[in-house]
Scaffold this motif. Sequence first.
Motif, PDB file in Angstrom:
ATOM      1  N   LYS A  96       0.830  -1.202   0.000  1.00  0.00           N
ATOM      2  CA  LYS A  96       0.000   0.000   0.000  1.00  0.00           C
ATOM      3  C   LYS A  96       0.867   1.254   0.000  1.00  0.00           C
ATOM      4  O   LYS A  96       0.634   2.185  -0.778  1.00  0.00           O
ATOM      5  N   ASP A  97       1.874   1.267   0.878  1.00  0.00           N
ATOM      6  CA  ASP A  97       2.755   2.443   0.949  1.00  0.00           C
ATOM      7  C   ASP A  97       3.523   2.623  -0.352  1.00  0.00           C
ATOM      8  O   ASP A  97       3.740   3.747  -0.808  1.00  0.00           O
ATOM      9  N   LYS A 106       1.231   4.169  -2.770  1.00  0.00           N
ATOM     10  CA  LYS A 106       1.024   5.548  -2.345  1.00  0.00           C
ATOM     11  C   LYS A 106       2.192   6.421  -2.804  1.00  0.00           C
ATOM     12  O   LYS A 106       1.997   7.516  -3.320  1.00  0.00           O
ATOM     13  N   ASN A 107       3.386   5.912  -2.595  1.00  0.00           N
ATOM     14  CA  ASN A 107       4.561   6.682  -2.990  1.00  0.00           C
ATOM     15  C   ASN A 107       4.638   6.859  -4.501  1.00  0.00           C
ATOM     16  O   ASN A 107       5.090   7.903  -4.983  1.00  0.00           O
ATOM     17  N   LEU A 129      -6.496   1.546  -0.141  1.00  0.00           N
ATOM     18  CA  LEU A 129      -6.415   2.779  -0.926  1.00  0.00           C
ATOM     19  C   LEU A 129      -7.815   3.237  -1.334  1.00  0.00           C
ATOM     20  O   LEU A 129      -8.090   4.444  -1.394  1.00  0.00           O
ATOM     21  N   GLU A 132      -9.297   4.815   1.662  1.00  0.00           N
ATOM     22  CA  GLU A 132      -8.717   6.141   1.896  1.00  0.00           C
ATOM     23  C   GLU A 132      -9.112   7.121   0.797  1.00  0.00           C
ATOM     24  O   GLU A 132      -8.621   8.252   0.761  1.00  0.00           O
ATOM     25  N   LEU A 144      -8.283   7.315  -2.242  1.00  0.00           N
ATOM     26  CA  LEU A 144      -7.230   7.718  -3.162  1.00  0.00           C
ATOM     27  C   LEU A 144      -7.416   7.025  -4.508  1.00  0.00           C
ATOM     28  O   LEU A 144      -6.922   7.473  -5.535  1.00  0.00           O
ATOM     29  N   ALA A 168      -5.709  12.774  -5.898  1.00  0.00           N
ATOM     30  CA  ALA A 168      -5.140  11.813  -4.944  1.00  0.00           C
ATOM     31  C   ALA A 168      -3.741  12.231  -4.502  1.00  0.00           C
ATOM     32  O   ALA A 168      -3.414  12.191  -3.317  1.00  0.00           O
ATOM     33  N   SER A 169      -2.937  12.646  -5.467  1.00  0.00           N
ATOM     34  CA  SER A 169      -1.551  12.979  -5.143  1.00  0.00           C
ATOM     35  C   SER A 169      -1.486  14.097  -4.103  1.00  0.00           C
ATOM     36  O   SER A 169      -0.798  14.000  -3.089  1.00  0.00           O
ATOM     37  N   VAL A 194      -2.587  12.876  -0.676  1.00  0.00           N
ATOM     38  CA  VAL A 194      -1.552  12.131   0.027  1.00  0.00           C
ATOM     39  C   VAL A 194      -0.559  13.101   0.650  1.00  0.00           C
ATOM     40  O   VAL A 194      -0.251  13.032   1.838  1.00  0.00           O
ATOM     41  N   GLU A 217       0.089  13.528   4.654  1.00  0.00           N
ATOM     42  CA  GLU A 217       1.366  13.140   5.239  1.00  0.00           C
ATOM     43  C   GLU A 217       2.045  14.342   5.896  1.00  0.00           C
ATOM     44  O   GLU A 217       2.628  14.218   6.966  1.00  0.00           O
TER      45      GLU A 217
END
Lengths: 123, 123, 123, 123
Positions: free
Chosen positions: D16-17, D20-21, D58, D61, D63, D78-79, D82, D86
């Motif tokens: 997931k991370d 996300k990245n 995701l 969330e 995203l 989404a970007s 995030v 964060e």
Amino acid sequence: MSFNWNDKEPIYLQLKDLVKNMILSGDINEGDALPSVRQVAMDYKVNPITVSKSYQILVDEELVEKRRGLGMFVRIGASEKVQTNENEQFIKEDWPKILTKIQHLNLDTTQLINSLKEIGSNQ
Amino acid sequence: MSFNWNDKEPIYLQLKDLVKNMILSGDINEGDALPSVRQVAMDYKVNPITVSKSYQILVDEELVEKRRGLGMFVRIGASEKVQTNENEQFIKEDWPKILTKIQHLNLDTTQLINSLKEIGSNQ
Amino acid sequence: MSFNWNDKEPIYLQLKDLVKNMILSGDINEGDALPSVRQVAMDYKVNPITVSKSYQILVDEELVEKRRGLGMFVRIGASEKVQTNENEQFIKEDWPKILTKIQHLNLDTTQLINSLKEIGSNQ
Amino acid sequence: MSFNWNDKEPIYLQLKDLVKNMILSGDINEGDALPSVRQVAMDYKVNPITVSKSYQILVDEELVEKRRGLGMFVRIGASEKVQTNENEQFIKEDWPKILTKIQHLNLDTTQLINSLKEIGSNQ
DNA sequence: GTGGTCTAGACCACT
DNA sequence: GTGGTCTAGACCACA
């Protein structure tokens, strides 16, 4: 105990509702432990992961809390919370749709009203 | 026009109901052609196969007939048929479930009755 | 006193850090006895085995020693040892990760620097 | 491609991370489809269910959105979302803890400040 | 004892 | 093609 399952809805959702109803009706009291994942899996002849998924939803809905190494426990206030949520959902979402449908189908409301009155008098 | 869709029910069923309601309400008259699969697919940003599937169900339910090379047409009597079927389904299946739920949630029936009466008087 | 616990880290590690911090801050002095396993278990509503596990780690790290029949005692030099270890760990492991993250998130460093300066001037 | 995995954290969270990245860095653009569950499962030699679990988070969330029968797509915005989340988490949760720890360990802040300044000047 | 994770492989519905 | 669900069986961390 194995064939309650409705094929149209995933088992884990049906199981979740089943537990929810048990909380609502007092079959499981607040503060009590839920039957263990393994136990339920055996009783209902279902995969433990499926049970886990049900329980996880209840945790996400904050009706149940996990105590690590001990099990899942019904939160204090869970029963009331379920009742409140379901009432609200019925009044705000379901009932308006029902009214629309009745109007739409041009149904005779007197019969419907009578059946409602019957219920009311039994409460 | 793209986000009418409810995630819990397949699009082809929702689309079918949408057409059914248009027949019921007279947006599409008996004998008229349904909009072409391609047209609907474009309008609703949906896969043509999905539209086809919806239409096929309506054909199976004998509300619509396919005329080769011409398209799909609403059958004579379709509107009444829809109305009859839906009425029956509502009375025999939906309403009893609704009553059970109302009892289960221990809701106040007087409010519900009042909202029904309002509808009745407007008909 | 029961809900300090962070769900992501095992309780025995959190408890270990808690004791470590008490040693570091002087809440427990070198040479002093740690509170008994039973006592802690009751105070924090935690399983005694969990407490034991925490204490065992402190013994393994040579910060605490077990005297049979008497209990656990903070070793002389423990406080300094904790400080040294943690400093080293912070500088060598934590801080570089923090810097990377700050860069990654493209954060404004001036604010962060200011908050650090404030701390520095109070020391 | 198979041994990125850190044993301390479940694969589905790491995955997931990772995704996300990729969204954050623009490796996957907004509106684009995520690689299919099966594809990722093959690429990373992981069970499809594990990938599914990552993707589901995701979706939760907000995203990513599921388009039925088509796949998962990165939502517009989404970007930024995030990044905002964060940043906020770092400033409001991580940084205060870091400051406390620095104070607690009685560390020399001038070094830390210098390393921060270096980063700042490179931005 | 508890729940959590993962695999390998199957089947299904939707588009 | 897509994702969703389920099984059977294994292993792990936590209390």
